[in-house]
Design a protein around this motif. Sequence first.
Motif, short mmCIF file in Angstrom:
data_model
loop_
_atom_site.label_atom_id
_atom_site.label_comp_id
_atom_site.label_asym_id
_atom_site.label_seq_id
_atom_site.Cartn_x
_atom_site.Cartn_y
_atom_site.Cartn_z
N LEU A 240 0.83 -1.20 0.00
CA LEU A 240 0.00 0.00 0.00
C LEU A 240 0.86 1.25 0.00
O LEU A 240 1.84 1.36 0.74
N HIS A 241 0.46 2.20 -0.83
CA HIS A 241 1.11 3.50 -0.94
C HIS A 241 0.00 4.54 -0.77
O HIS A 241 -0.94 4.57 -1.58
N ALA A 242 0.07 5.36 0.24
CA ALA A 242 -0.95 6.40 0.49
C ALA A 242 -0.28 7.76 0.50
O ALA A 242 0.67 7.99 1.26
N LEU A 243 -0.78 8.66 -0.33
CA LEU A 243 -0.22 10.01 -0.46
C LEU A 243 -1.29 11.05 -0.17
O LEU A 243 -2.46 10.86 -0.53
N SER A 244 -0.90 12.14 0.46
CA SER A 244 -1.81 13.27 0.69
C SER A 244 -1.15 14.56 0.24
O SER A 244 0.07 14.73 0.35
N ALA A 245 -1.97 15.49 -0.25
CA ALA A 245 -1.52 16.84 -0.59
C ALA A 245 -1.94 17.77 0.55
O ALA A 245 -3.10 17.72 1.00
N PHE A 246 -1.01 18.57 0.99
CA PHE A 246 -1.27 19.53 2.06
C PHE A 246 -1.16 20.95 1.52
O PHE A 246 -0.24 21.27 0.76
N VAL A 247 -2.12 21.79 1.90
CA VAL A 247 -2.12 23.20 1.54
C VAL A 247 -2.18 24.01 2.83
O VAL A 247 -3.12 23.82 3.63
#
Length: 361
Positions: free
Chosen positions: A245-252
């Motif tokens: 599993l690879h989980a990515l998030s974008a943060f602003v």
Amino acid sequence: MTIPTQPKVPPMPSNRAGSVIRSPAQITVSAVDPCSAEWDALLGAFPDYTIFHTSAWLATIQAAYGVRPVCVKAERGGRCVAIWPYLEQRKGPFRIIGSPLPGWSTAYMGPLIAEDVEVQELLGAFLEHRLFKRYAYFACRTLIHRHDVDLTPFGFELVRKFETYWTDLSRTEEDLWAALESRCRNSIRKAEKTGAEIRLESDAGFLEDFWRMSEETFAKSQIQPTYTREFCQQVWERLTPARHLHALSAFVDGKRAATLILPFNSHTMYYWGGATFQEFRNIPVSNLLIWRSILDAKAMGLKRYDFISSDGGPGRFKKSFGPQAVDLARHWERSPSRLLKILKDKYSAYLKRKRHIQAAQ
């Protein structure tokens, strides 16, 4: 009430114990422990195996929905020439088989067959075995990339064809970038200029945000998410220890804006789930997030990135990343009783209406 019996496929003799069926070509069919290392080792012999065939994914479905995984192999001359996993559940007196069932958030499954064997003969050997007998409903999604798997002679109905998009990760980063549509490249640049930051998720804390994102994302179409909150939890708990599993998030501005959940196996990363908070819709963080995930998959040595079709077609947004359209899968269904099929169709329509009604509340 008894479960109606199936129309018979051409019979093949069984041994006295009834545990192994042999065709005239000496195909033997037997069960494999779905939790064993043997099952995942068998997968390696089939180039088209997906993350959804693995023991970790089968355990995810089992934990989330309370169904029982069954893994079956076919051998000839001591060599495994095909495998077929499914999960079964009981609805009152009825046995239901899914490989997978609709609603299990599982893109592919079905049989995997070696290239140098006769497909219909193997399908017959499987479907004549006691493990595939006495069911009220059987759903199956077959991969057709290497074999034209036709279940029509065995009483199945073809319900839907599935296309997907594949990105070939053997290309250079420059070629991958050039393949993007100009609007997609512009969106990535725009997101980068806002200072959006991409982070790899390392614990389950992101799942609460991901679920709220999913509710907001699907609410735009006035439906509930296609996956459950519990299923997302199980995907993390089962696939992370297995390193699938690879989980990515974008943060602003320090806030989580969008997330991707990306299962993968030895050759393919799958765009399984993605969602964005409504307040960040004016920033194209999803484009940046997907671009980063493609680069990550390439860096991991994977061969392809599968965008996955959710409704039979691959979708316009995913097309903007320059992938290749692939006619990949078929969804089949079979029920020995016309009445049971009518009841199943009515129940499916009820669940669809329920998703819309609950999303509107």
